[in-house]
Design an enzyme around this catalytic site. Structure first.
Site, short mmCIF file in Angstrom:
data_model
loop_
_atom_site.label_atom_id
_atom_site.label_comp_id
_atom_site.label_asym_id
_atom_site.label_seq_id
_atom_site.Cartn_x
_atom_site.Cartn_y
_atom_site.Cartn_z
CB CYS A 138 -0.98 -0.06 1.29
SG CYS A 138 -2.11 1.61 1.17
CB CYS A 141 -0.85 2.31 4.01
SG CYS A 141 -2.22 1.92 3.27
CG ASP A 142 3.05 1.23 4.41
OD1 ASP A 142 2.71 1.52 5.40
OD2 ASP A 142 2.90 -0.05 3.90
#
Ligand code: NAP
Length: 316
Positions: A138, A141-142
């Site tokens: 992701c 997200c990261d």
């Protein structure tokens, strides 16, 4: 039924609150059906992992989570209820669909499956061990954790190319590794990626191993044409090698194909009466927000038709 489980009746149960499920909830509840949506995480589905959506009409370019919030507002506007929890089991009993959660059982004549799909794993050594420590699925997200770092993206589809391009705003460089010499991604995404000075490409190559002590340090690649191996230093690796359907709950219902995708007709009807499947979990060609919304609207309307027919039959 366990002693601590209560049974709650609904008209329609929707499992999954992604774009498809939320649209079905909007249509079913707006048609005055007692509608329940069950979500194991947060509403939004794949939208929550998508930086920007620019191919859903009417919104220009909008961050995925923001669009998800708007969908959820629409889904809840006509009193559809949302409960949070993981479904343990689904059964059919006397035409009713029973959906088991830890402490409750929900029952309805109509079940709409909108459980989506999960990013496929590479299945190589180091992937599981270093997940969350440099291995990610992701970018949204990261991505921030890879500021000024060198990252690798595996895959050649829309996700790899789009999310790889997104990562260039943080990373020093983004190297896309693809097993063939031509990308599968849409042309517009390819053109953007090729024009981005931070993007690099390694063709005809697969990952054999992800290496590192506590963090990803290097990745072992193999050229599939020459069989030549190479080990390259990277700080992170984002895996985008396709999707697997979230359909384990439904394998016993006989509604899936050999890969687990749920087969429906163009009315979203599965092989089981009163069970519909919509969005990414369905066997189909184009997995997009727009097609998920289309599926959801059809299933929401079909739920209404189904309940009307049942009511009519009961009157006879
Ligand atoms: P995908 O379209 O299935 O692409 C998967 C990619 O990974 C392919 O390039 C495939 O190679 C490669 N691959 C598969 N297994 C591999 C392995 N073991 N090792 C190395 N490479 C491997 O999956 P996706 O990109 O996640 O997209 C999923 C769906 O969402 C698609 O329908 C896509 O169109 C849609 N989507 C749309 C957008 C958008 O419209 N903006 C954005 C994201 C996703 P081959 O090409 O050789 O098969």
């Amino acid at each position: 039924m366990e002693e601590n489980q209560t049974m709650i009746k609904k008209d329609v149960i929707i499992i999954g609150a992604g774009p498809a499920g939320m649209t079905a909830a909007l249509y079913a509840s707006r048609a005055s059906l007692d509608t329940l949506m069950i979500e194991r995480g947060v509403p939004g589905g794949e939208l929550m992992n998508t930086a920007d959506v620019e191919n859903y009409p009417g919104f220009g370019k909008i961050p995925g989570p923001e669009l998800a919030m708007k969908f959820f507002e629409s889904a809840s506007a006509f009193k559809a209820e949302t409960v949070y929890g993981a479904v343990d089991k689904v059964e059919i009993k006397d035409g009713n669909k029973l959906v088991y959660l830890a402490d409750k059982i929900y029952q309805a004549p109509v079940l709409i499956i909108a459980t989506g799909a999960t990013h496929r794993k590479l299945g190589v050594s180091g992937e599981e061990e270093l997940a969350g420590r440099g291995v990610s699925y992701c970018a949204v997200c990261d991505g921030f954790f890879f500021k000024d770092k060198d990252v690798m993206v595996i895959g050649g589809g829309d996700s790899a190319v789009e999310e790889g391009t997104y990562l260039t705003q943080f990373a020093n460089s983004v190297t896309v590794v693809h097993r063939r010499d031509a990308l599968r991604a849409q042309k517009i995404l390819q053109e953007r990626a090729f024009a981005n000075p931070k993007m690099k490409f390694i063709w005809d190559s697969v990952v054999d191993e992800i290496q590192g002590q506590d963090q990803v340090e290097s990745i072992k690649l193999r050229n599939v044409k020459t069989d030549e191996a190479s080990t390259l230093a990277f700080d992170g690796v984002f895996v985008y090698v396709g999707l697997v359907p979230n359909s384990e709950l439904f394998t016993d219902l006989g509604i899936t194909d050999e890969q687990g995708w749920i087969i429906t007709d163009d009315q979203m009807q599965t092989a089981q009466d009163g069970i519909y499947a919509i969005g990414d979990v369905r066997a189909k060609n184009l997995r997009q927000v727009a097609t998920a919304v289309g599926d959801g609207s059809i299933a929401g309307q079909k739920a209404y038709d189904y309940i009307q027919t049942l009511a009519y039959q009961e009157e006879l």
